[in-house]
Design a protein around this motif. Structure first.
Motif, PDB file in Angstrom:
ATOM      1  N   LYS A 150      -2.073  -4.450   5.403  1.00 50.87           N
ATOM      2  CA  LYS A 150      -1.780  -4.246   6.822  1.00 50.87           C
ATOM      3  C   LYS A 150      -0.999  -5.433   7.347  1.00 50.87           C
ATOM      4  N   ILE A 151       0.134  -5.190   7.960  1.00 47.01           N
ATOM      5  CA  ILE A 151       0.895  -6.260   8.594  1.00 47.01           C
ATOM      6  C   ILE A 151       1.190  -5.857  10.039  1.00 47.01           C
ATOM      7  N   TYR A 152       1.675  -6.807  10.808  1.00 48.60           N
ATOM      8  CA  TYR A 152       1.922  -6.537  12.223  1.00 48.60           C
ATOM      9  C   TYR A 152       2.928  -5.398  12.371  1.00 48.60           C
ATOM     10  N   GLY A 153       2.507  -4.314  13.012  1.00 45.51           N
ATOM     11  CA  GLY A 153       3.407  -3.191  13.295  1.00 45.51           C
ATOM     12  C   GLY A 153       3.571  -2.194  12.177  1.00 45.51           C
ATOM     13  N   GLY A 154       2.846  -2.377  11.057  1.00 40.91           N
ATOM     14  CA  GLY A 154       3.038  -1.444   9.963  1.00 40.91           C
ATOM     15  C   GLY A 154       2.173  -1.762   8.764  1.00 40.91           C
ATOM     16  N   ALA A 155       2.648  -1.364   7.580  1.00 44.44           N
ATOM     17  CA  ALA A 155       1.888  -1.563   6.354  1.00 44.44           C
ATOM     18  C   ALA A 155       2.838  -1.768   5.189  1.00 44.44           C
ATOM     19  N   GLN A 156       2.342  -2.485   4.170  1.00 50.85           N
ATOM     20  CA  GLN A 156       3.095  -2.697   2.947  1.00 50.85           C
ATOM     21  C   GLN A 156       2.317  -2.186   1.756  1.00 50.85           C
ATOM     22  N   LYS A 157       3.034  -1.827   0.722  1.00 46.82           N
ATOM     23  CA  LYS A 157       2.437  -1.389  -0.525  1.00 46.82           C
ATOM     24  C   LYS A 157       1.658  -2.530  -1.178  1.00 46.82           C
ATOM     25  N   LEU A 158       0.494  -2.210  -1.705  1.00 53.17           N
ATOM     26  CA  LEU A 158      -0.302  -3.166  -2.465  1.00 53.17           C
ATOM     27  C   LEU A 158      -0.191  -2.812  -3.939  1.00 53.17           C
ATOM     28  N   GLU A 159       0.282  -3.773  -4.746  1.00 54.48           N
ATOM     29  CA  GLU A 159       0.403  -3.548  -6.181  1.00 54.48           C
ATOM     30  C   GLU A 159      -0.874  -3.994  -6.875  1.00 54.48           C
ATOM     31  N   ASP A 212      10.957 -13.258   4.818  1.00 49.83           N
ATOM     32  CA  ASP A 212      10.552 -13.723   6.149  1.00 49.83           C
ATOM     33  C   ASP A 212       9.324 -12.961   6.649  1.00 49.83           C
ATOM     34  N   LYS A 213       9.276 -11.656   6.368  1.00 45.58           N
ATOM     35  CA  LYS A 213       8.124 -10.859   6.799  1.00 45.58           C
ATOM     36  C   LYS A 213       6.839 -11.340   6.128  1.00 45.58           C
ATOM     37  N   GLN A 214       6.923 -11.589   4.834  1.00 47.53           N
ATOM     38  CA  GLN A 214       5.741 -12.065   4.117  1.00 47.53           C
ATOM     39  C   GLN A 214       5.347 -13.465   4.579  1.00 47.53           C
ATOM     40  N   PHE A 215       6.341 -14.318   4.810  1.00 42.87           N
ATOM     41  CA  PHE A 215       6.050 -15.664   5.298  1.00 42.87           C
ATOM     42  C   PHE A 215       5.323 -15.603   6.635  1.00 42.87           C
ATOM     43  N   ASP A 216       5.819 -14.797   7.551  1.00 46.34           N
ATOM     44  CA  ASP A 216       5.193 -14.683   8.870  1.00 46.34           C
ATOM     45  C   ASP A 216       3.779 -14.130   8.757  1.00 46.34           C
ATOM     46  N   TYR A 217       3.595 -13.120   7.914  1.00 48.19           N
ATOM     47  CA  TYR A 217       2.279 -12.499   7.795  1.00 48.19           C
ATOM     48  C   TYR A 217       1.269 -13.464   7.188  1.00 48.19           C
ATOM     49  N   TYR A 218       1.593 -14.054   6.057  1.00 47.19           N
ATOM     50  CA  TYR A 218       0.621 -14.908   5.371  1.00 47.19           C
ATOM     51  C   TYR A 218       0.436 -16.261   6.051  1.00 47.19           C
ATOM     52  N   SER A 219       1.378 -16.645   6.887  1.00 45.22           N
ATOM     53  CA  SER A 219       1.211 -17.879   7.671  1.00 45.22           C
ATOM     54  C   SER A 219       0.078 -17.758   8.680  1.00 45.22           C
ATOM     55  N   SER A 220      -0.348 -16.543   8.980  1.00 43.74           N
ATOM     56  CA  SER A 220      -1.470 -16.373   9.906  1.00 43.74           C
ATOM     57  C   SER A 220      -2.787 -16.807   9.260  1.00 43.74           C
ATOM     58  N   ASN A 257      -3.352 -14.735  -9.727  1.00 43.66           N
ATOM     59  CA  ASN A 257      -2.636 -13.564 -10.239  1.00 43.66           C
ATOM     60  C   ASN A 257      -2.078 -12.691  -9.123  1.00 43.66           C
ATOM     61  N   GLY A 258      -2.609 -12.862  -7.912  1.00 41.72           N
ATOM     62  CA  GLY A 258      -2.120 -12.052  -6.811  1.00 41.72           C
ATOM     63  C   GLY A 258      -2.755 -12.449  -5.492  1.00 41.72           C
ATOM     64  N   VAL A 259      -1.975 -12.323  -4.411  1.00 45.68           N
ATOM     65  CA  VAL A 259      -2.447 -12.637  -3.068  1.00 45.68           C
ATOM     66  C   VAL A 259      -2.202 -11.428  -2.178  1.00 45.68           C
ATOM     67  N   PHE A 260      -3.255 -10.968  -1.505  1.00 43.38           N
ATOM     68  CA  PHE A 260      -3.047  -9.925  -0.504  1.00 43.38           C
ATOM     69  C   PHE A 260      -4.012 -10.162   0.653  1.00 43.38           C
ATOM     70  N   ASP A 261      -3.524  -9.932   1.861  1.00 43.06           N
ATOM     71  CA  ASP A 261      -4.299 -10.241   3.059  1.00 43.06           C
ATOM     72  C   ASP A 261      -4.886 -11.651   2.914  1.00 43.06           C
ATOM     73  N   ASN A 262      -6.193 -11.784   3.091  1.00 46.16           N
ATOM     74  CA  ASN A 262      -6.830 -13.101   3.031  1.00 46.16           C
ATOM     75  C   ASN A 262      -7.422 -13.381   1.650  1.00 46.16           C
ATOM     76  N   ASN A 263      -7.007 -12.614   0.656  1.00 45.31           N
ATOM     77  CA  ASN A 263      -7.624 -12.671  -0.665  1.00 45.31           C
ATOM     78  C   ASN A 263      -6.748 -13.381  -1.687  1.00 45.31           C
ATOM     79  N   VAL A 264      -7.336 -14.359  -2.384  1.00 40.15           N
ATOM     80  CA  VAL A 264      -6.697 -15.010  -3.520  1.00 40.15           C
ATOM     81  C   VAL A 264      -7.414 -14.478  -4.755  1.00 40.15           C
ATOM     82  N   THR A 265      -6.699 -13.808  -5.652  1.00 41.16           N
ATOM     83  CA  THR A 265      -7.361 -13.033  -6.699  1.00 41.16           C
ATOM     84  C   THR A 265      -7.053 -13.528  -8.103  1.00 41.16           C
ATOM     85  N   THR A 266      -7.958 -13.187  -9.007  1.00 41.62           N
ATOM     86  CA  THR A 266      -7.792 -13.464 -10.428  1.00 41.62           C
ATOM     87  C   THR A 266      -8.463 -12.353 -11.222  1.00 41.62           C
TER      88      THR A 266
END
Length: 253
Positions: free
Chosen positions: A51-60, A235-243, A173-182
């Motif tokens: 989930k990002i501001y104003g929409g959504a992105q695919k999660l791999e 830029d979109k990812q930078f803005d989102y994850y900077s939160s 191995n991957g970062v999504f939302d507030n999650n750092v994963t392995t």
């Protein structure tokens, strides 16, 4: 249209477009923005999209952890760039932790500070350091993973007892939302212990690791001091994850 069918269509749209705004999705499915917003919230809670501001992105989803040798030649320029960024936030005489992973291996030659004490659970990092630098080096003991070429487990974690680390760098191995994963809890556990003994905590991820999820979340992004990446991050990812935390994608003065 039933909710289940609608949410399946949202995921299908994202699989084909990577990112869509709420109005784009609602127009495609002929439902209200409010309904789509609720669907996005539910799907994000189930870790099915980002989930990002104003929409959504695919999660791999990462289906299977690749070995170090399988990953060693991927995204090399980005990983070397990350090493330069890491170097810019390390000070002479620091005690640092370097976790396992090919990002760290390619980053190490770019670290040029003097009189470092480096703690690592990575056999590859250890071999590079003892043959190419004059740094003091501590390799943890523990059980050895042939897949990631790192040491882990209770013995490895006890190596951190009484250590005071200035800055710890952990790959992911991957970062999504507030999650750092392995890939599993064992690999994540030693990273958590290293962070617990460090004044500053830093997650390292090249730009291909964003909006990707492995099986196990070992840390929250909001709990780290820095997220170091390369300058290919959008830029979109930078803005989102900077939160969640401070992102550093260029060398610091």
């Amino acid at each position: 249209m039933l909710k289940k069918e609608r949410q399946e269509k949202i995921l299908d749209l994202l699989n084909r477009n990577d990112y869509l705004s709420i109005p784009e999705i609602s127009s495609s499915l002929d439902v209200s923005d409010m309904t789509i917003r609720r669907d996005i919230n539910e799907l994000a809670d189930k870790s099915l999209l980002v989930k990002i501001y104003g929409g959504a992105q695919k999660l791999e989803k990462i289906e299977q952890e690749l070995s170090t040798q399988e990953k060693i030649d991927t995204n090399v320029p980005e990983k070397k760039f990350i090493g330069k960024v890491m170097n810019s936030i390390i000070s002479d005489n620091d005690t640092i932790y370097i976790g396992a992973g090919t990002t760290m291996l390619h980053a190490l030659p770019e670290i040029k500070k003097a009189n470092l004490f480096v703690i690592t659970n990575s056999l590859l990092a250890f071999n590079y350091l003892i043959y190419n630098t004059d740094y003091r080096v501590l390799l943890t003991g523990g059980e050895f993973s042939r897949t990631t070429e790192e040491f882990y487990g209770e013995i490895a974690e006890k190596s951190f007892d009484n250590l005071n680390i200035d800055i710890a760098f952990a790959a992911t191995n991957g970062v999504f939302d507030n999650n750092v994963t392995t890939a599993n809890s064992i690999e994540g556990s030693i990273q958590r212990v290293a962070f617990a003994h460090s004044r500053k905590k830093c997650v390292v991820a090249d730009s291909s690791k964003f909006n990707r999820s492995d099986v196990y979340t070992f840390y929250s992004l909001s709990e780290v001091d820095y997220l170091v990446t390369d300058n290919e991050l959008s830029d979109k990812q930078f803005d989102y994850y900077s939160s969640y935390t401070k992102i550093i994608k260029e060398e610091q003065e």
